[in-house]
Design an enzyme around this catalytic site. Structure first.
Site, PDB file in Angstrom:
ATOM      1  N   LYS A   1     -36.494  44.666 -36.017  1.00  0.00           N
ATOM      2  CA  LYS A   1     -36.632  43.314 -36.560  1.00  0.00           C
ATOM      3  C   LYS A   1     -35.469  42.425 -36.097  1.00  0.00           C
ATOM      4  O   LYS A   1     -34.481  42.923 -35.536  1.00  0.00           O
ATOM      5  CB  LYS A   1     -36.697  43.403 -38.100  1.00  0.00           C
ATOM      6  CG  LYS A   1     -37.925  44.182 -38.607  1.00  0.00           C
ATOM      7  CD  LYS A   1     -37.961  44.217 -40.126  1.00  0.00           C
ATOM      8  CE  LYS A   1     -39.144  45.043 -40.627  1.00  0.00           C
ATOM      9  NZ  LYS A   1     -39.232  45.049 -42.109  1.00  0.00           N
TER      10      LYS A   1
ATOM     11  N   PHE B   1     -43.320  37.633 -51.372  1.00  0.00           N
ATOM     12  CA  PHE B   1     -42.348  37.588 -50.281  1.00  0.00           C
ATOM     13  C   PHE B   1     -42.986  37.315 -48.913  1.00  0.00           C
ATOM     14  O   PHE B   1     -42.283  37.265 -47.903  1.00  0.00           O
ATOM     15  CB  PHE B   1     -41.539  38.892 -50.232  1.00  0.00           C
ATOM     16  CG  PHE B   1     -42.377  40.146 -50.067  1.00  0.00           C
ATOM     17  CD1 PHE B   1     -42.854  40.537 -48.828  1.00  0.00           C
ATOM     18  CD2 PHE B   1     -42.683  40.935 -51.174  1.00  0.00           C
ATOM     19  CE1 PHE B   1     -43.620  41.682 -48.670  1.00  0.00           C
ATOM     20  CE2 PHE B   1     -43.455  42.090 -51.022  1.00  0.00           C
ATOM     21  CZ  PHE B   1     -43.920  42.455 -49.763  1.00  0.00           C
TER      22      PHE B   1
ATOM     23  N   ARG C   1     -41.325  57.396 -39.823  1.00  0.00           N
ATOM     24  CA  ARG C   1     -41.098  56.825 -41.161  1.00  0.00           C
ATOM     25  C   ARG C   1     -39.914  57.514 -41.839  1.00  0.00           C
ATOM     26  O   ARG C   1     -39.140  56.879 -42.550  1.00  0.00           O
ATOM     27  CB  ARG C   1     -42.360  56.971 -42.029  1.00  0.00           C
ATOM     28  CG  ARG C   1     -43.536  56.120 -41.571  1.00  0.00           C
ATOM     29  CD  ARG C   1     -43.435  54.671 -41.976  1.00  0.00           C
ATOM     30  NE  ARG C   1     -43.519  54.471 -43.404  1.00  0.00           N
ATOM     31  CZ  ARG C   1     -43.630  53.270 -43.982  1.00  0.00           C
ATOM     32  NH1 ARG C   1     -43.668  52.168 -43.234  1.00  0.00           N
ATOM     33  NH2 ARG C   1     -43.699  53.150 -45.287  1.00  0.00           N
TER      34      ARG C   1
ATOM     35  N   THR D   1     -38.163  51.811 -47.845  1.00  0.00           N
ATOM     36  CA  THR D   1     -38.224  50.358 -47.625  1.00  0.00           C
ATOM     37  C   THR D   1     -36.943  49.637 -48.049  1.00  0.00           C
ATOM     38  O   THR D   1     -36.463  48.756 -47.342  1.00  0.00           O
ATOM     39  CB  THR D   1     -39.439  49.769 -48.379  1.00  0.00           C
ATOM     40  OG1 THR D   1     -40.604  50.464 -47.944  1.00  0.00           O
ATOM     41  CG2 THR D   1     -39.598  48.283 -48.102  1.00  0.00           C
TER      42      THR D   1
ATOM     43  N   ARG E   1     -32.334  52.837 -42.013  1.00  0.00           N
ATOM     44  CA  ARG E   1     -32.100  51.856 -43.083  1.00  0.00           C
ATOM     45  C   ARG E   1     -30.968  52.313 -44.002  1.00  0.00           C
ATOM     46  O   ARG E   1     -30.157  51.497 -44.457  1.00  0.00           O
ATOM     47  CB  ARG E   1     -33.395  51.634 -43.878  1.00  0.00           C
ATOM     48  CG  ARG E   1     -34.452  50.842 -43.097  1.00  0.00           C
ATOM     49  CD  ARG E   1     -35.803  50.911 -43.795  1.00  0.00           C
ATOM     50  NE  ARG E   1     -36.804  50.038 -43.196  1.00  0.00           N
ATOM     51  CZ  ARG E   1     -38.096  50.058 -43.514  1.00  0.00           C
ATOM     52  NH1 ARG E   1     -38.547  50.921 -44.421  1.00  0.00           N
ATOM     53  NH2 ARG E   1     -38.946  49.232 -42.932  1.00  0.00           N
TER      54      ARG E   1
ATOM     55  N   ASN F   1     -34.230  44.947 -43.531  1.00  0.00           N
ATOM     56  CA  ASN F   1     -34.232  46.408 -43.427  1.00  0.00           C
ATOM     57  C   ASN F   1     -34.443  46.919 -42.009  1.00  0.00           C
ATOM     58  O   ASN F   1     -34.843  48.059 -41.796  1.00  0.00           O
ATOM     59  CB  ASN F   1     -35.200  47.033 -44.441  1.00  0.00           C
ATOM     60  CG  ASN F   1     -36.645  46.665 -44.181  1.00  0.00           C
ATOM     61  OD1 ASN F   1     -36.961  45.995 -43.198  1.00  0.00           O
ATOM     62  ND2 ASN F   1     -37.529  47.111 -45.045  1.00  0.00           N
TER      63      ASN F   1
ATOM     64  N   HIS G   1     -39.417  48.175 -38.456  1.00  0.00           N
ATOM     65  CA  HIS G   1     -40.759  48.469 -38.973  1.00  0.00           C
ATOM     66  C   HIS G   1     -41.300  49.717 -38.288  1.00  0.00           C
ATOM     67  O   HIS G   1     -41.094  49.907 -37.093  1.00  0.00           O
ATOM     68  CB  HIS G   1     -41.710  47.297 -38.674  1.00  0.00           C
ATOM     69  CG  HIS G   1     -43.155  47.665 -38.863  1.00  0.00           C
ATOM     70  ND1 HIS G   1     -43.784  47.592 -40.091  1.00  0.00           N
ATOM     71  CD2 HIS G   1     -44.080  48.163 -37.997  1.00  0.00           C
ATOM     72  CE1 HIS G   1     -45.036  48.014 -39.956  1.00  0.00           C
ATOM     73  NE2 HIS G   1     -45.243  48.363 -38.700  1.00  0.00           N
TER      74      HIS G   1
HETATM   75  P1  DAT Z   1     -42.240  49.156 -45.053  1.00  0.00           P
HETATM   76  O1  DAT Z   1     -41.607  48.211 -44.068  1.00  0.00           O
HETATM   77  O2  DAT Z   1     -41.269  50.225 -45.494  1.00  0.00           O
HETATM   78  O3  DAT Z   1     -43.559  49.717 -44.593  1.00  0.00           O
HETATM   79  P2  DAT Z   1     -43.785  47.458 -46.860  1.00  0.00           P
HETATM   80  O4  DAT Z   1     -44.947  47.638 -45.930  1.00  0.00           O
HETATM   81  O5  DAT Z   1     -44.006  47.749 -48.302  1.00  0.00           O
HETATM   82  O6  DAT Z   1     -42.513  48.307 -46.399  1.00  0.00           O
HETATM   83  O7  DAT Z   1     -43.263  45.950 -46.768  1.00  0.00           O
HETATM   84  C1  DAT Z   1     -43.180  45.307 -45.509  1.00  0.00           C
HETATM   85  C2  DAT Z   1     -41.877  44.571 -45.438  1.00  0.00           C
HETATM   86  O8  DAT Z   1     -41.882  43.505 -46.394  1.00  0.00           O
HETATM   87  C3  DAT Z   1     -40.634  45.401 -45.776  1.00  0.00           C
HETATM   88  O9  DAT Z   1     -40.147  46.111 -44.664  1.00  0.00           O
HETATM   89  C4  DAT Z   1     -39.678  44.360 -46.250  1.00  0.00           C
HETATM   90  C5  DAT Z   1     -40.573  43.341 -46.932  1.00  0.00           C
HETATM   91  N1  DAT Z   1     -40.643  43.595 -48.371  1.00  0.00           N
HETATM   92  C6  DAT Z   1     -41.323  44.572 -48.994  1.00  0.00           C
HETATM   93  N2  DAT Z   1     -41.170  44.511 -50.326  1.00  0.00           N
HETATM   94  C7  DAT Z   1     -40.359  43.449 -50.553  1.00  0.00           C
HETATM   95  C8  DAT Z   1     -39.807  42.850 -51.706  1.00  0.00           C
HETATM   96  N3  DAT Z   1     -40.066  43.338 -52.925  1.00  0.00           N
HETATM   97  N4  DAT Z   1     -39.007  41.757 -51.526  1.00  0.00           N
HETATM   98  C9  DAT Z   1     -38.749  41.262 -50.315  1.00  0.00           C
HETATM   99  N5  DAT Z   1     -39.234  41.782 -49.165  1.00  0.00           N
HETATM  100  C10 DAT Z   1     -40.027  42.863 -49.293  1.00  0.00           C
HETATM  101 MG    MG Z   2     -45.410  48.832 -44.330  1.00  0.00          MG
END
Ligand code: DAT
Ligand code: MG
Length: 149
Positions: free
Chosen positions: A9, A57, A85, A91, A102, A112, A115
């Site tokens: 990212k 978000f 992963r 996350t 991370r 974070n 992806h």
């Molecule tokens: P991941 O990237 O671990 O697959 P995700 O698919 O649940 O996580 O979410 C996608 C992205 O969105 C994540 O990398 C960061 C952002 N995100 C997720 N939950 C969030 C939150 N509660 N507040 C802010 N950003 C968030």
């Molecule tokens: Mg995801």
């Protein structure tokens, strides 16, 4: 052979962690089959995170992903989707295990670093969203017999 989509990212690129991230996946034994640095369009960011479009978000996530270049990659190997992963970590970087990307480099959920596709079907969808067929290179690393029996 299984493939996954990874994206360093904007924060990972700005913090000069591109080499460190690639090093970890190379050292693990996965094979790089696609790589590009791109400034992401809003359309692509919205499509990529479509599953989160109702989340509060979503807007700030799309703003962030389009704010500065990302490094998009496809990696190949047995079990690479789930293993990537684990290498990436949970996350929220504050709860990701130390030793994960991370966990080692992040302090907030909205920054974070990377992806990774969450399942093989998601990986196929994301790879075809981000890469054309001719941008992916199928090749056989000479290391294969030293990585797989
Ligand atoms: P991941 O990237 O671990 O697959 P995700 O698919 O649940 O996580 O979410 C996608 C992205 O969105 C994540 O990398 C960061 C952002 N995100 C997720 N939950 C969030 C939150 N509660 N507040 C802010 N950003 C968030
Ligand atoms: Mg995801």
């Amino acid at each position: 052979m299984e493939r996954t989509f990874l994206m360093i990212k904007p924060d990972g690129v700005q913090r000069n962690l591109v080499g460190e991230v690639i090093r970890r996946f190379e050292a693990k034994g996965f094979t790089l089959v696609g790589l590009k640095l791109i400034k992401v369009s809003r359309t692509l960011a919205e499509q990529h995170y479509d599953i989160h479009k109702e989340r509060p978000f979503f807007g700030s996530l799309v703003d962030f992903i389009t704010s500065s270049p990302v490094v998009a990659m496809v990696w190949e190997g047995d079990g690479v989707v789930a293993s990537a992963r684990k290498i990436i970590g949970a996350t929220n970087p504050l709860t990701s295990e130390p030793g994960t990307i991370r966990g080692d480099y992040g302090v907030s959920i909205g920054r974070n670093l990377i992806h990774g596709s969450d399942a093989t079907e998601t990986a196929q969808r994301e790879i075809s969203l981000w890469f054309t067929e001719d941008e992916l290179v199928s090749w056989e690393p000479n290391l294969t017999p030293w990585l797989y029996e």
